[in-house]
Every structure is written in structure tokens, then in C-alpha cells.
Write an enzyme that holds these catalytic residues in place. Structure first.
Site, PDB file in Angstrom:
ATOM      1  N   GLY A   1      -2.362  25.619 -78.234  1.00 28.34           N
ATOM      2  CA  GLY A   1      -2.380  24.399 -79.028  1.00 28.34           C
ATOM      3  C   GLY A   1      -3.688  24.210 -79.783  1.00 28.34           C
ATOM      4  CB  SER A   2      -7.237  24.668 -78.822  1.00 32.01           C
ATOM      5  OG  SER A   2      -7.171  23.861 -77.673  1.00 32.01           O
TER       6      SER A   2
ATOM      7  CB  CYS B   1     -10.833  18.211 -72.585  1.00 30.12           C
ATOM      8  SG  CYS B   1      -9.198  18.793 -72.950  1.00 30.12           S
TER       9      CYS B   1
ATOM     10  CB  SER C   1       0.291  24.558 -76.121  1.00 34.11           C
ATOM     11  OG  SER C   1      -0.299  25.337 -75.109  1.00 34.11           O
TER      12      SER C   1
ATOM     13  CD  GLN D   1       0.681  16.382 -73.187  1.00 31.01           C
ATOM     14  OE1 GLN D   1       1.567  16.090 -72.393  1.00 31.01           O
ATOM     15  NE2 GLN D   1      -0.359  17.117 -72.843  1.00 31.01           N
TER      16      GLN D   1
ATOM     17  CB  THR E   1      -2.467  43.842 -79.970  1.00 27.18           C
ATOM     18  OG1 THR E   1      -3.212  44.859 -80.639  1.00 27.18           O
ATOM     19  CG2 THR E   1      -1.157  44.413 -79.427  1.00 27.18           C
TER      20      THR E   1
ATOM     21  CG  ASN F   1      -3.951  14.515 -74.641  1.00 27.04           C
ATOM     22  OD1 ASN F   1      -3.995  13.955 -75.728  1.00 27.04           O
ATOM     23  ND2 ASN F   1      -5.032  14.896 -74.007  1.00 27.04           N
TER      24      ASN F   1
ATOM     25  CG  HIS G   1      -0.632  25.673 -71.006  1.00 25.73           C
ATOM     26  ND1 HIS G   1      -1.236  24.699 -70.248  1.00 25.73           N
ATOM     27  CD2 HIS G   1      -1.293  25.694 -72.190  1.00 25.73           C
ATOM     28  CE1 HIS G   1      -2.231  24.167 -70.957  1.00 25.73           C
ATOM     29  NE2 HIS G   1      -2.279  24.751 -72.125  1.00 25.73           N
TER      30      HIS G   1
END
Ligand SMILES: *Cc1c(COP(=O)(O)O)cnc(C)c1O
Length: 396
Positions: A70-71, A324, A199, A179, A237, A151, A201
Site C-alpha cells: 500500500g505504501s 506506525c 495491499s 482498509q 523481478t 485505518n 496483507h
């Protein structure tokens, strides 16, 4: 026994995603850029994942760029729109005060390069309106970036309306939907979304993989130079196992949105009701326009960090806000943005659920939070001052 209620920080990877990934590590491990059979099979997998993800977002496969998460997607989206704007002499960006740091820090970087950024105020209920966006857009605005769901406090923004406003004004609209993807129904066409970050995860996929969707015709700025992967816009890759795991996790999550919404909303509302019984506490953010998984509270007179450590001792994995900002002593910028004062913002707790959580876990969490908040208040000098009337309570 451990109870995991920190799913906004990250989720457990699903069995289905793991099963999908394994063959791409020990059998089909070729480099998709290689011409031999092994490489071409990996390349086919890449195309297959791109198609499946595009279908779920309502876009075309070529509008999907794989990123490290996501970042990176947020960084690339914002910098791309900024570079495009710069070439047309447009150097104004509209965003909000409660974005993820991946967005805010990128905007700060652009400010140092001469861009002007308008950060919209977030209402007390954790929402921004399409009208606010409309009023903030100027002749020289090159980008509007507003997160889909927050989030920390879980509030869901009126994304379709904001998208419609941006299109009316001819401004590129990006949303950090990290989210929201896999948890809410999303269609980038219908919702007028030009760019979107996701993202894996955050929806039971692997870590370190994500997607930037960018409408065709929007040229992407390259953050990582090197090979010609991702149409030359993102060298390196490709992480085929993770990409395949992400596609599976996204399909699984999207198929369960309805069922999970019903289940999680019921669990969430029970938690909210139970926690509201603790005196001098408050729910952060609107109740109705809220992720089914998110419970965020402030308790007056306590330190969120102590609360988390004592809950951890009791087997509960929770958070004070975003992963964070945890560990720093600054109160969350999100809670400050919705008008919580420093003292109150410090006493925050975020519980983010998944479909694996049970009623029994919920009962235990409620009991534990009540006990720990009571204990922390009993030893808190601030709480004593409040009770003795030396300070005024802010939360009722
Ligand atoms: C987790 C998160 C991110 C960052 O995603 P990563 O894949 O961890 O880089 C960005 N925005 C929001 C809203 C998030 O919740």
C-alpha cells in the site's frame, strides 16, 4: 489463549492463499521475463493474477501495476499525478488531515518541491464530504486524494460522491483503499476512481505485495528504475508467489463480503455497546459509516500504551491506533484531526476484528478492558484530579 483483534494492522494469511503460493515457490519458480517454458509459465501466472484482480476492481488488466504494498502504491499514485500536473502548470493537491502517513509524507515532500496542499478538516464524526472537496478544488488542482476507510477509526468516506465531484471538475481522483478492498464492494468505474491503492496483507493475503490501479491514459512515474517489468513502470523481478496469493485472497475476501459484513457488524456493535458502559469513554468516529471490523474508543484518564500492555498480558492483541504511530509518544494525528484533545487522544484503543473472532472472545475482551481501564484509573494521578474536580471531564 491468544485473541487477535489487530486486523487493521495486518491479517493472518488464508489457507487458500498459502496453498496457491506454494507451487510458485517450488515448481513454477521461473522468472517471468525468461523465454523458456518455466519462465513463460510464471508469466502466464502473472497475467492470470492481473486479470482476476482487475475483474474484482472493475478495471482492465493493463490498468493494474503490482507494487510492494500500500505504501508504495500511495507514493507512486501521488507522485505520478503531481508530475502530470506540474507539466500543465497545476501544482495544487487536495487531501485530508487524517490520511495514512504513506500519503501525508509524500504530500509533505511535494510541498518542499513547490506544490500547495490543502488538507481538508475532518468532521468530529470522522467524515469528509464531497461538498468540502468540491469547494477546495481550484483551477490549478491536479489531484484529489482521499482515503476510502480510515485505518484507525474505520470511518468510510463518501467515495462515489467525491469521485463524481472530481470528474465534474476534471481532476484526477486517487483513493487509498487499503482498509476497504476485500471488505467493501468496490468498482472503480462506477465510483469514478482514477487511481486506487490496495495491499494484500490487509485482506488475508501475503505481506509485501500490493496494487496500484491507474486509469489508462494516466502516465505513471517510475519509483524503481531497472528492468522493463510492469510496462517499465516498476522494475524488479515480480514476486509471483505473493501476487498469486494476493489474487486468491482477494477472490476469497470479495466472495465473503456480505456474510462477513453481517457477522462482524453484530460483533462490532456488541463491543461498542459494552465499551460504552465504561464511564467517561467515547466511540471515535461515526457509528453508521464505519467498517464492520472497526471499534475505536477513547477512555479518559488513562494511557493507551499501558492499556495495550496489560491487555497483551491477558492474551489480547490490540492497538492504540495505527501500527506506525504506536511506539511514539505523539498522540495519533487521526484522533487529533477529529477534535480529540491530547489527553483524551492518549487513552485510545482500537480493536479490529476478523471473521475468525467469536462471541466468547468478545465477552472476554469486554471483561478485560473494563477491568484494566478500572485498574489504570485507580493508579492514575490525572484520574484523581478529574474525580476531585481539579480538572474537568471532557468525555461524559
Ligand atoms: C496498512 C495501510 C497502508 C500501508 O500498506 P503497506 O502494504 O503496509 O505498505 C496504507 N494505507 C492504509 C490506510 C493502511 O491501512
Amino acid at each position: 489463549m491468544r485473541i487477535y483483534v489487530d486486523n487493521a494492522a495486518t491479517t493472518k494469511i488464508s489457507e487458500g492463499a498459502i496453498k496457491t503460493m506454494i507451487p510458485y515457490m517450488n515448481e513454477i519458480y521461473g522468472n517471468p521475463s525468461s523465454l523458456h517454458c518455466e519462465g513463460q509459465r510464471a508469466n502466464e501466472a502473472l497475467a492470470n493474477a492481473r486479470e482476476r484482480i482487475a475483474r474484482l476492481l472493475g478495471c482492465e488488466p493493463r490498468e493494474i501495476t503490482f507494487t510492494s504494498g500500500g505504501s508504495e502504491a500511495d507514493n507512486q499514485a501521488i507522485l505520478s499525478a503531481a508530475r502530470l500536473g506540474e507539466r500543465k502548470g497545476k501544482k495544487h493537491i487536495v487531501s485530508t488531515a487524517f490520511e495514512h502517513h504513506a500519503v501525508l509524507h509524500t504530500l509533505e515532500k511535494l510541498e518542499k518541491q513547490g506544490f500547495e496542499v490543502t488538507l481538508l478538516d475532518v468532521h468530529e464524526n470522522g467524515l469528509v464530504s464531497a461538498e468540502q472537496v468540491y469547494n477546495a478544488i481550484r483551477e490549478d488542482t491536479c489531484l484529489v486524494t482521499v482515503m476510502y476507510a480510515n485505518n484507525e477509526i474505520g470511518t468510510i468516506q463518501p467515495i462515489s460522491e467525491i469521485g463524481a465531484v472530481c470528474h465534474e471538475k476534471g481532476v484526477i481522483f486517487h483513493t487509498d483503499a487499503v482498509q476497504a478492498v476485500g471488505h467493501l464492494h468496490i468498482n472503480v468505474q462506477e465510483q469514478h476512481i482514477d487511481m486506487l491503492s490496495l495491499s494484500a496483507h490487509k485482506f488475508h493475503g501475503p505481506k509485501g505485495i500490493g496494487v496500484l490501479y491507474a486509469r489508462k491514459g494516466i502516465p505513471l512515474t517510475t519509483l524503481i528504475e531497472g528492468g522493463a517489468q510492469e510496462r517499465g513502470k516498476r522494475a524488479g523481478t515480480e514476486n509471483i508467489p505473493a501476487i498469486m496469493g494476493m489474487a486468491t485472497a482477494l477472490e476469497e475476501s470479495c466472495a465473503k463480503i456480505h456474510e462477513n459484513t453481517l457477522k462482524l457488524t453484530a460483533l462490532r456493535d456488541k463491543l461498542i455497546l459494552g465499551l460504552s458502559q465504561i464511564p467517561h469513554s467515547a466511540l471515535n468516529g461515526d457509528h453508521e459509516h464505519r467498517l464492520p471490523s472497526n471499534v475505536s474508543f477513547c477512555f479518559e484518564g488513562i494511557e493507551g500504551e499501558s492499556l495495550l500492555l496489560l491487555l497483551d498480558d491477558k492474551g489480547i492483541c490490540a492497538s492504540s491506533g495505527s501500527a506506525c504511530t504506536s511506539g511514539s509518544l505523539d498522540p495519533s494525528h487521526v484522533l487529533l484531526a477529529i477534535g480529540r484533545v491530547h489527553d483524551v487522544a492518549h487513552g485510545s484503543l482500537r480493536l479490529s476484528l476478523s471473521e475468525e473472532n467469536t462471541e466468547a472472545e468478545l465477552e472476554y475482551i469486554l471483561e478485560s478492558v473494563k477491568e484494566v481501564v478500572g485498574y489504570l484509573r485507580s493508579i492514575s494521578p490525572i484520574w484523581r484530579d478529574l474525580c476531585e474536580g481539579k480538572k474537568n471531564f471532557i468525555l461524559k
